[in-house]
Design a protein around this motif. Structure first.
Motif, PDB file in Angstrom:
ATOM      1  N   UNK A 215      10.294  -5.550  -4.019  1.00  0.00           N
ATOM      2  CA  UNK A 215      10.702  -6.880  -3.570  1.00  0.00           C
ATOM      3  C   UNK A 215      11.443  -6.795  -2.233  1.00  0.00           C
ATOM      4  N   UNK A 216      12.410  -5.883  -2.158  1.00  0.00           N
ATOM      5  CA  UNK A 216      13.214  -5.807  -0.934  1.00  0.00           C
ATOM      6  C   UNK A 216      12.362  -5.364   0.247  1.00  0.00           C
ATOM      7  N   UNK A 217      11.435  -4.427   0.005  1.00  0.00           N
ATOM      8  CA  UNK A 217      10.584  -3.923   1.090  1.00  0.00           C
ATOM      9  C   UNK A 217       9.695  -5.051   1.626  1.00  0.00           C
ATOM     10  N   UNK A 218       9.091  -5.810   0.729  1.00  0.00           N
ATOM     11  CA  UNK A 218       8.170  -6.863   1.179  1.00  0.00           C
ATOM     12  C   UNK A 218       8.921  -7.992   1.868  1.00  0.00           C
ATOM     13  N   UNK A 219      10.086  -8.354   1.332  1.00  0.00           N
ATOM     14  CA  UNK A 219      10.879  -9.409   1.983  1.00  0.00           C
ATOM     15  C   UNK A 219      11.230  -9.005   3.415  1.00  0.00           C
ATOM     16  N   UNK A 220      11.729  -7.768   3.581  1.00  0.00           N
ATOM     17  CA  UNK A 220      12.111  -7.315   4.927  1.00  0.00           C
ATOM     18  C   UNK A 220      10.897  -7.307   5.847  1.00  0.00           C
ATOM     19  N   UNK A 221       9.770  -6.777   5.354  1.00  0.00           N
ATOM     20  CA  UNK A 221       8.588  -6.654   6.214  1.00  0.00           C
ATOM     21  C   UNK A 221       8.110  -8.025   6.684  1.00  0.00           C
ATOM     22  N   UNK A 222       8.073  -9.003   5.775  1.00  0.00           N
ATOM     23  CA  UNK A 222       7.568 -10.328   6.147  1.00  0.00           C
ATOM     24  C   UNK A 222       8.539 -11.016   7.111  1.00  0.00           C
ATOM     25  N   UNK A 223       9.832 -10.871   6.871  1.00  0.00           N
ATOM     26  CA  UNK A 223      10.815 -11.513   7.750  1.00  0.00           C
ATOM     27  C   UNK A 223      10.785 -10.900   9.148  1.00  0.00           C
ATOM     28  N   UNK A 224      10.679  -9.564   9.232  1.00  0.00           N
ATOM     29  CA  UNK A 224      10.651  -8.910  10.543  1.00  0.00           C
ATOM     30  C   UNK A 224       9.392  -9.308  11.310  1.00  0.00           C
ATOM     31  N   UNK A 225       8.267  -9.445  10.572  1.00  0.00           N
ATOM     32  CA  UNK A 225       7.007  -9.783  11.237  1.00  0.00           C
ATOM     33  C   UNK A 225       7.022 -11.186  11.828  1.00  0.00           C
ATOM     34  N   UNK A 226       7.957 -12.029  11.410  1.00  0.00           N
ATOM     35  CA  UNK A 226       8.000 -13.378  11.960  1.00  0.00           C
ATOM     36  C   UNK A 226       8.310 -13.375  13.454  1.00  0.00           C
ATOM     37  N   UNK A 227       9.232 -12.517  13.879  1.00  0.00           N
ATOM     38  CA  UNK A 227       9.638 -12.584  15.289  1.00  0.00           C
ATOM     39  C   UNK A 227       9.612 -11.253  16.016  1.00  0.00           C
ATOM     40  N   UNK A 228       9.770 -10.144  15.313  1.00  0.00           N
ATOM     41  CA  UNK A 228       9.961  -8.877  16.028  1.00  0.00           C
ATOM     42  C   UNK A 228       8.639  -8.194  16.351  1.00  0.00           C
ATOM     43  N   UNK A 229       7.831  -7.937  15.353  1.00  0.00           N
ATOM     44  CA  UNK A 229       6.592  -7.220  15.649  1.00  0.00           C
ATOM     45  C   UNK A 229       5.868  -6.832  14.381  1.00  0.00           C
ATOM     46  N   UNK A 230       4.823  -5.999  14.505  1.00  0.00           N
ATOM     47  CA  UNK A 230       4.032  -5.641  13.329  1.00  0.00           C
ATOM     48  C   UNK A 230       4.848  -4.830  12.322  1.00  0.00           C
ATOM     49  N   UNK A 231       4.549  -5.014  11.063  1.00  0.00           N
ATOM     50  CA  UNK A 231       5.218  -4.241  10.009  1.00  0.00           C
ATOM     51  C   UNK A 231       4.143  -3.663   9.099  1.00  0.00           C
ATOM     52  N   UNK A 232       4.444  -2.509   8.531  1.00  0.00           N
ATOM     53  CA  UNK A 232       3.446  -1.807   7.717  1.00  0.00           C
ATOM     54  C   UNK A 232       4.085  -1.262   6.447  1.00  0.00           C
ATOM     55  N   UNK A 233       3.465  -1.566   5.318  1.00  0.00           N
ATOM     56  CA  UNK A 233       3.915  -1.014   4.036  1.00  0.00           C
ATOM     57  C   UNK A 233       2.751  -0.247   3.431  1.00  0.00           C
ATOM     58  N   UNK A 234       3.013   0.962   3.004  1.00  0.00           N
ATOM     59  CA  UNK A 234       1.979   1.752   2.333  1.00  0.00           C
ATOM     60  C   UNK A 234       2.403   1.920   0.879  1.00  0.00           C
ATOM     61  N   UNK A 235       1.615   1.357  -0.029  1.00  0.00           N
ATOM     62  CA  UNK A 235       1.997   1.363  -1.438  1.00  0.00           C
ATOM     63  C   UNK A 235       1.045   2.244  -2.232  1.00  0.00           C
ATOM     64  N   UNK A 236       1.591   3.145  -3.021  1.00  0.00           N
ATOM     65  CA  UNK A 236       0.747   3.956  -3.905  1.00  0.00           C
ATOM     66  C   UNK A 236       0.395   3.132  -5.135  1.00  0.00           C
ATOM     67  N   UNK A 237      -0.882   2.822  -5.281  1.00  0.00           N
ATOM     68  CA  UNK A 237      -1.323   2.031  -6.440  1.00  0.00           C
ATOM     69  C   UNK A 237      -2.491   2.784  -7.057  1.00  0.00           C
ATOM     70  N   UNK A 238      -2.184   3.639  -8.021  1.00  0.00           N
ATOM     71  CA  UNK A 238      -3.179   4.569  -8.554  1.00  0.00           C
ATOM     72  C   UNK A 238      -4.398   3.847  -9.107  1.00  0.00           C
ATOM     73  N   UNK A 239      -5.558   4.544  -9.047  1.00  0.00           N
ATOM     74  CA  UNK A 239      -6.767   4.019  -9.686  1.00  0.00           C
ATOM     75  C   UNK A 239      -6.899   4.742 -11.015  1.00  0.00           C
ATOM     76  N   UNK A 240      -6.578   4.050 -12.115  1.00  0.00           N
ATOM     77  CA  UNK A 240      -6.584   4.748 -13.401  1.00  0.00           C
ATOM     78  C   UNK A 240      -7.996   5.030 -13.898  1.00  0.00           C
TER      79      UNK A 240
END
Lengths: 296, 108
Positions: A215-240
């Motif tokens: 939650x905190x990572x996504x909130x920060x990334x979306x807020x920063x992308x509004x005015x500062x610049x590109x943001x990138x999140x890499x999430x490990x989401x296993x393929x079971x």
């Protein structure tokens, strides 16, 4: 792109399905919802055809709850497992051709800026490792070099899960898969390093076994992308399915991978830190008071 | 027949961890009823499963056993459930929280 687009025309609400009525009356639109309130409000994500126990679904569900303004958000995706769930949410979803999601999002975020000016409208790209690191690689990197202001989230399951288990650029070296029987011969691509090199203002790796952190990572990334610049999140989401993880062991696997090779990391540029602190009151980025002078 | 998750109200209402609501991969599936336990004289509400949305992955069982260590969730064949909540009978309350109106509902 406003609260009104989900509301009913007068007199029509009784004909709408129960899920839709619940979403309008008890959904997260126009409210501040957090992960700790989960289970007590109607989520914008609905039933979807993804596999039982998929960690990617869990991450997408957490992401949908974490958007700061879901009513002002557009998601962009491409072919891959993720779009099966992302498209089932009550926020607009743009389905790009395979790999062009960051190019589509570039135009979209610029157009929204022209149309709405300073009113924040968030564009969030969510695509798999194949769509982002292999087929859409050039468009992803170029959008970062151009400093396009939107959030890019990679749902990294380290395999082409939708087409039977081919290796992707993000698969680990030596990994044997159904369609890679000799094992992968090259290293996993360092997308985090490339994102920093390309000038992303916020870069993070995250595993969905800590909902509050997601939650905190996504909130920060979306807020920063509004005015500062590109943001990138890499999430490990296993393929079971392709990695043969029993569904009730998915989170155990996530935990072991987090301690092994997917440790939480976060890079915030100085400009983004200042922006978060002054505009949104993030206490951890407020300038620290000057240390008391040592006694003479 | 197929398996769905079943949450023991007595164990769940003695704590208020709500971890299963945060770790379920399906949206709107494990919901929280703030009054479920209070009606029985227990301290907190309890989580319950909308069985028509549950895909039976048992992640919540792992979370309850290993992270919360409460052992309140088991997988049960859907026709063996004495009572179950289904989406059409669940209401969302204005002050937040949910109530499974006619839950427990007979499945058969």
């Amino acid at each position: 792109m406003s609260l009104d687009y989900v509301k009913f025309s007068p007199g029509f609400d009784k004909f709408m399905p129960k899920e839709y009525r619940d979403m309008v009356e008890h959904g997260p639109f126009g409210k501040k919802t957090t992960v700790s309130q989960m289970g007590s409000f109607k989520e914008i994500l609905e039933e979807h055809p993804m596999c039982a126990g998929c960690a990617m679904t869990l991450f997408i569900r957490l992401a949908m709850i974490s958007f700061p303004n879901p009513e002002d958000t557009i998601t962009v995706g491409t072919a891959g497992c993720g779009r099966l769930a992302i498209s089932q949410a009550a926020i607009p979803f743009v389905y790009g051709n395979y790999g062009d999601q960051n190019a589509v999002a570039s135009g979209l975020s610029r157009g929204l800026k022209l149309r709405f000016g300073d009113i924040p409208k968030d564009v969030v790209v969510m695509a798999g490792d194949g769509g982002m690191a292999d087929i859409g690689f050039s468009m992803t990197l170029h959008s970062w070099f151009r400093k396009e202001r939107f959030t890019t989230i990679m749902l990294d399951n380290e395999v082409y899960g939708n087409t039977g288990g081919q290796e992707s650029g993000m698969t680990n070296k030596g990994q044997v898969l159904k369609m890679a029987p000799l094992g992968k011969k090259f290293e996993k691509m360092d997308m985090i390093g490339m994102a920093k090199l390309a000038g992303c203002a916020y870069v993070a790796t995250v595993v969905p076994n800590n909902p509050r952190r997601v939650e905190s990572v996504i909130k920060k990334a979306v807020l920063i992308a509004r005015e500062i610049g590109p943001t990138y999140i890499q999430a490990y989401t296993s393929c079971n399915i392709e990695y043969s993880i029993p569904t009730d062991k998915v989170l155990e696997d996530a935990k072991s991978v987090e301690t092994d090779r997917y440790a939480f990391s976060e890079y915030v540029s100085d400009e983004a830190k200042e922006y978060l602190a002054t505009r949104y009151g993030f206490k951890e980025y407020l300038p620290k008071p000057a240390a008391a002078l040592p006694k003479a | 027949m197929y398996l769905v998750a079943d949450i023991d109200v007595d164990i769940c209402a003695a704590t208020s961890c709500k971890l299963c609501t945060q770790y379920c991969p399906e949206a709107n599936t494990i919901l929280y009823d703030d009054n479920a336990g209070k009606e029985k004289g227990l301290k907190y509400g309890a989580a319950y499963v909308a069985v028509d949305r549950c895909k039976g992955c048992a992640q919540c069982v792992w979370v309850c056993d290993n992270m919360a260590k409460h052992h309140a969730i088991t997988m049960v064949m859907i026709d063996q459930l004495p009572k179950a909540a289904i989406t059409d009978r669940i209401t969302y309350l204005d002050q937040g929280g949910t109530k499974a109106l006619a839950a427990p509902v007979e499945v058969a």
